[in-house]
Design a protein around this motif. Structure first.
Motif, mmCIF file in Angstrom:
data_model
loop_
_atom_site.group_PDB
_atom_site.id
_atom_site.type_symbol
_atom_site.label_atom_id
_atom_site.label_comp_id
_atom_site.label_asym_id
_atom_site.label_seq_id
_atom_site.Cartn_x
_atom_site.Cartn_y
_atom_site.Cartn_z
ATOM 1 N N PHE A 197 44.879 -46.558 -111.808
ATOM 2 C CA PHE A 197 43.974 -45.966 -112.772
ATOM 3 C C PHE A 197 43.658 -44.522 -112.398
ATOM 4 O O PHE A 197 43.743 -44.133 -111.238
ATOM 5 C CB PHE A 197 42.677 -46.776 -112.854
ATOM 6 C CG PHE A 197 42.894 -48.191 -113.288
ATOM 7 C CD1 PHE A 197 43.298 -48.484 -114.575
ATOM 8 C CD2 PHE A 197 42.693 -49.244 -112.402
ATOM 9 C CE1 PHE A 197 43.509 -49.792 -114.979
ATOM 10 C CE2 PHE A 197 42.901 -50.555 -112.796
ATOM 11 C CZ PHE A 197 43.304 -50.827 -114.094
ATOM 12 N N ASP A 198 43.274 -43.765 -113.407
ATOM 13 C CA ASP A 198 42.845 -42.387 -113.178
ATOM 14 C C ASP A 198 41.366 -42.308 -112.836
ATOM 15 O O ASP A 198 40.939 -41.364 -112.168
ATOM 16 C CB ASP A 198 43.119 -41.542 -114.431
ATOM 17 C CG ASP A 198 44.597 -41.455 -114.740
ATOM 18 O OD1 ASP A 198 45.319 -40.790 -113.979
ATOM 19 O OD2 ASP A 198 45.035 -42.055 -115.730
ATOM 20 N N ALA A 199 40.593 -43.276 -113.323
ATOM 21 C CA ALA A 199 39.153 -43.255 -113.068
ATOM 22 C C ALA A 199 38.596 -44.658 -113.171
ATOM 23 O O ALA A 199 39.127 -45.503 -113.910
ATOM 24 C CB ALA A 199 38.437 -42.322 -114.044
ATOM 25 N N ALA A 200 37.545 -44.906 -112.417
ATOM 26 C CA ALA A 200 36.805 -46.169 -112.494
ATOM 27 C C ALA A 200 35.345 -45.820 -112.708
ATOM 28 O O ALA A 200 34.766 -45.036 -111.945
ATOM 29 C CB ALA A 200 36.984 -46.975 -111.212
ATOM 30 N N PHE A 201 34.758 -46.378 -113.768
ATOM 31 C CA PHE A 201 33.362 -46.100 -114.103
ATOM 32 C C PHE A 201 32.495 -47.310 -113.772
ATOM 33 O O PHE A 201 32.804 -48.435 -114.173
ATOM 34 C CB PHE A 201 33.221 -45.783 -115.593
ATOM 35 C CG PHE A 201 33.717 -44.415 -115.976
ATOM 36 C CD1 PHE A 201 32.858 -43.334 -116.039
ATOM 37 C CD2 PHE A 201 35.054 -44.215 -116.276
ATOM 38 C CE1 PHE A 201 33.317 -42.072 -116.392
ATOM 39 C CE2 PHE A 201 35.526 -42.960 -116.632
ATOM 40 C CZ PHE A 201 34.656 -41.890 -116.693
ATOM 41 N N PHE A 202 31.417 -47.070 -113.042
ATOM 42 C CA PHE A 202 30.392 -48.084 -112.793
ATOM 43 C C PHE A 202 29.096 -47.535 -113.388
ATOM 44 O O PHE A 202 28.253 -46.968 -112.686
ATOM 45 C CB PHE A 202 30.249 -48.345 -111.292
ATOM 46 C CG PHE A 202 31.459 -48.976 -110.669
ATOM 47 C CD1 PHE A 202 31.641 -50.354 -110.689
ATOM 48 C CD2 PHE A 202 32.437 -48.193 -110.083
ATOM 49 C CE1 PHE A 202 32.762 -50.931 -110.133
ATOM 50 C CE2 PHE A 202 33.565 -48.755 -109.515
ATOM 51 C CZ PHE A 202 33.730 -50.136 -109.541
ATOM 52 N N ASN A 203 28.967 -47.703 -114.697
ATOM 53 C CA ASN A 203 27.811 -47.157 -115.400
ATOM 54 C C ASN A 203 26.786 -48.259 -115.649
ATOM 55 O O ASN A 203 27.088 -49.261 -116.303
ATOM 56 C CB ASN A 203 28.231 -46.541 -116.739
ATOM 57 C CG ASN A 203 27.056 -45.923 -117.466
ATOM 58 O OD1 ASN A 203 26.343 -45.076 -116.916
ATOM 59 N ND2 ASN A 203 26.821 -46.348 -118.694
#
Length: 320
Positions: free
Chosen positions: A66-72
């Motif tokens: 993946f290019d990014a992982a979001f933990f929002n």
């Protein structure tokens, strides 16, 4: 799903969270509800979006990279924050980003934690705590915001897995190797005596590194055996093999040597990249699969210009 539209100010903060990742665009890897795009194959490379039900620790490697992982608005709910960051980092491309965020801010989230510590077992880490969580991980903190109504931390897997500062130089006598790693895992290693290296190893994260190695194979061996070769290296206590207490320096040189035993020979290594910390695996098969992945990463990254420079390091002896 929200039953009502988000307030405009919250929407703006969410956009700031998305915009925090540089170069995120249509080609970036994302996941979403599969109903929107229909059923896709298990390869994870189809256009559109896909979902994963389960912990981040269970996401299979084929879903990435993946290019990014979001933990929002979820990082306080995870059981082990360090392990979550580690597993997410292992799913990212070199140079990829992790975003830990909350559009209502840290103080608002702390009230939620106080009201329901079972559902929200952790608070959002302040910057020193985040530095502690990532101290031995292949992650750098690129930016950190802790405003009244926005918490936003941006972390990055270093491009090419480059370690900070100058490359690490190690030299020593081979004391063992080409034993258990070769027979059980197909990964022969030459181990450097760690005692004389204590000062250089002090404070260094335990784990898997890569770079270049040169063995003084001897005049009776083929000349190419004493050339500079790619290598992957583990510095640690081998928690998946035994509960050891002594640190070992195990170097897997990506070259087929004529001899099978190099004890007492001199070995020089220049380390430029760090892949991951030491990990405990559930089985030998899991360990072997991860080691093969590490070696594959080392091979590919060492072809990059950033790492090719270290191949010509002054530490290596040229006049043979």
């Amino acid at each position: 799903m929200f039953s009502a539209p988000l307030p405009p100010d919250v929407s703006k903060r969410l956009q700031r969270i998305v915009d925090s990742v540089p170069d995120l665009g249509p080609e970036s890897r994302v996941m979403d509800a599969r109903e929107q795009y229909g059923t896709s194959s298990s390869l994870g490379n189809d256009p559109g979006m896909r979902t994963w039900v389960g912990d981040v620790e269970s996401v299979p490697a084929y879903q990435g990279p993946f290019d990014a992982a979001f933990f929002n608005a979820v990082f306080g709910n995870v059981y082990d924050q360090r392990e979550t960051l580690l597993r997410a980092a292992l799913l990212l491309r070199p140079g990829g980003h992790i975003v830990v965020s909350h559009p209502e801010g840290k103080a608002w989230h702390e009230r939620l934690h106080a009201e329901d510590p079972e559902m929200v077992p952790h608070v959002l880490p302040d910057e020193p705590e985040l530095q502690r969580l990532t101290a031995d991980l292949p992650l750098r903190i690129r930016s950190f915001q802790n405003n009244r109504n926005l918490y936003l931390a941006l972390l990055q897997v270093p491009p090419a897995y480059l370690i900070q500062g100058r490359p690490l130089e190690l030299e020593g006598e081979v004391v063992a190797g080409f034993g258990r790693g070769s027979s059980k895992m197909g990964v022969p290693t030459a181990n450097i005596a760690p005692g004389p290296l204590a000062a250089k190893l002090e404070g260094l994260p335990l784990g898997v590194y890569f770079g270049w190695a040169q063995l003084d194979a001897g005049t009776d061996e083929p000349e190419e055996d004493s050339e500079v070769h790619k290598m992957a290296m583990n510095i640690g206590r081998r928690p998946s093999i035994e509960d050891g207490t002594d640190v070992t320096v195990e170097v897997h040189i990506l070259h087929s040597f004529a001899a099978a035993d190099f004890r007492s020979k001199r070995l020089r290594v220049v380390v430029g990249g760090f892949i991951r910390p030491e990990m405990r695996f559930g089985s030998l098969d899991e360990l072997i699969a991860r080691i093969k992945a590490d070696v594959g990463i080392a091979k590919a990254q060492l072809d990059l210009p950033e790492h090719q420079l270290c191949k010509a390091h002054e530490m290596f002896v040229r006049n043979r």
